[in-house]
Write a protein that holds these residues in place. Structure first.
Motif, short mmCIF file in Angstrom:
data_model
loop_
_atom_site.label_atom_id
_atom_site.label_comp_id
_atom_site.label_asym_id
_atom_site.label_seq_id
_atom_site.Cartn_x
_atom_site.Cartn_y
_atom_site.Cartn_z
N GLU A 60 24.88 30.04 -31.07
CA GLU A 60 26.21 30.52 -30.11
C GLU A 60 26.59 31.73 -30.54
O GLU A 60 26.87 32.07 -31.78
N THR B 190 30.85 34.06 -29.98
CA THR B 190 32.13 34.26 -29.19
C THR B 190 32.85 35.19 -29.66
O THR B 190 32.53 35.79 -30.79
N ASN C 11 38.46 26.25 -29.59
CA ASN C 11 37.59 26.70 -28.66
C ASN C 11 36.05 26.22 -28.99
O ASN C 11 35.33 26.97 -29.88
N SER C 12 35.68 24.91 -28.71
CA SER C 12 34.48 24.42 -29.08
C SER C 12 33.50 24.81 -28.21
O SER C 12 32.34 24.68 -28.68
N TYR C 13 33.66 25.48 -26.95
CA TYR C 13 32.51 25.91 -26.00
C TYR C 13 32.27 27.41 -26.32
O TYR C 13 32.83 28.20 -25.62
N TRP C 14 31.47 27.78 -27.24
CA TRP C 14 31.06 29.33 -27.47
C TRP C 14 29.81 29.70 -26.66
O TRP C 14 29.04 28.53 -25.89
N GLU C 15 29.47 30.84 -26.20
CA GLU C 15 28.33 31.05 -25.42
C GLU C 15 27.05 30.81 -26.03
O GLU C 15 26.81 31.24 -27.30
N MET C 16 26.09 30.19 -25.39
CA MET C 16 24.91 29.85 -25.93
C MET C 16 24.02 31.08 -25.96
O MET C 16 23.80 31.60 -25.02
N ASN D 281 23.86 26.22 -35.32
CA ASN D 281 24.19 24.74 -35.25
C ASN D 281 22.61 23.70 -35.29
O ASN D 281 21.90 24.25 -34.59
N THR E 224 26.84 16.77 -33.67
CA THR E 224 26.44 18.24 -34.55
C THR E 224 26.36 17.71 -35.89
O THR E 224 27.21 17.06 -36.58
#
Length: 141
Positions: free
Chosen positions: A36, A38, A45-50, A83, A94
């Motif tokens: 991921e 970002t 901000n737990s949603y990074w770009e995959m 990850n 995770t």
């Protein structure tokens, strides 16, 4: 200021050989891997770009390292993390996560303090990187 998120964040940056060793460990455990990126590493901000799709059928650490290096080339001034997910519990858990690339300049965070009614104090964390537009947050100044 150095962002400390995930495993190994208190250590110096890992070399490619050390990253490959951690990927090999994850594969030995049967964990699925993903990469991921970002430009907003705020702790919430737990949603990074995959980067691409998760590597469910990965057998060799070199495959993950190839994807890490492709992501590095595409996003040289962003945070990139590896990850590993453990699916034994029937959900995406995770098991291992660590940063494999950082921008050359990490501007850090500031705390904004606000006093409210009844002597309450609210504190918010503000990343300095958000003062610049997305895609330009870690470029040369």
């Amino acid at each position: 200021m150095r962002i400390t998120q995930g495993t190994f964040s208190h250590l110096p940056d890992l070399t490619d050989e050390e990253i490959a060793a951690q990927v090999a460990y994850a594969l030995e455990q049967g964990w699925s891997c993903s990469i991921e990126f970002t430009d907003d590493p705020h702790p919430r901000n737990s949603y990074w770009e995959m980067w691409g799709l998760p590597m469910f059928d990965l057998a060799d650490p070199a495959g993950a390292l190839l994807e890490v290096n492709e992501c590095r080339r595409a996003y040289p001034d962003q945070y990139i993390r590896f990850n590993a997910y453990d699916a034994r519990y029937g959900r995406q858990t995770t098991a291992l996560s660590f940063i494999v690339q950082r921008p050359a300049h990490e501007p850090g965070f500031r705390l904004d303090r606000e006093e409210t009614s009844d002597r309450r104090v609210r504190v918010r964390m503000h990343p300095y990187a958000l003062d610049r537009p997305q895609g330009e947050r870690y470029g040369q100044r």
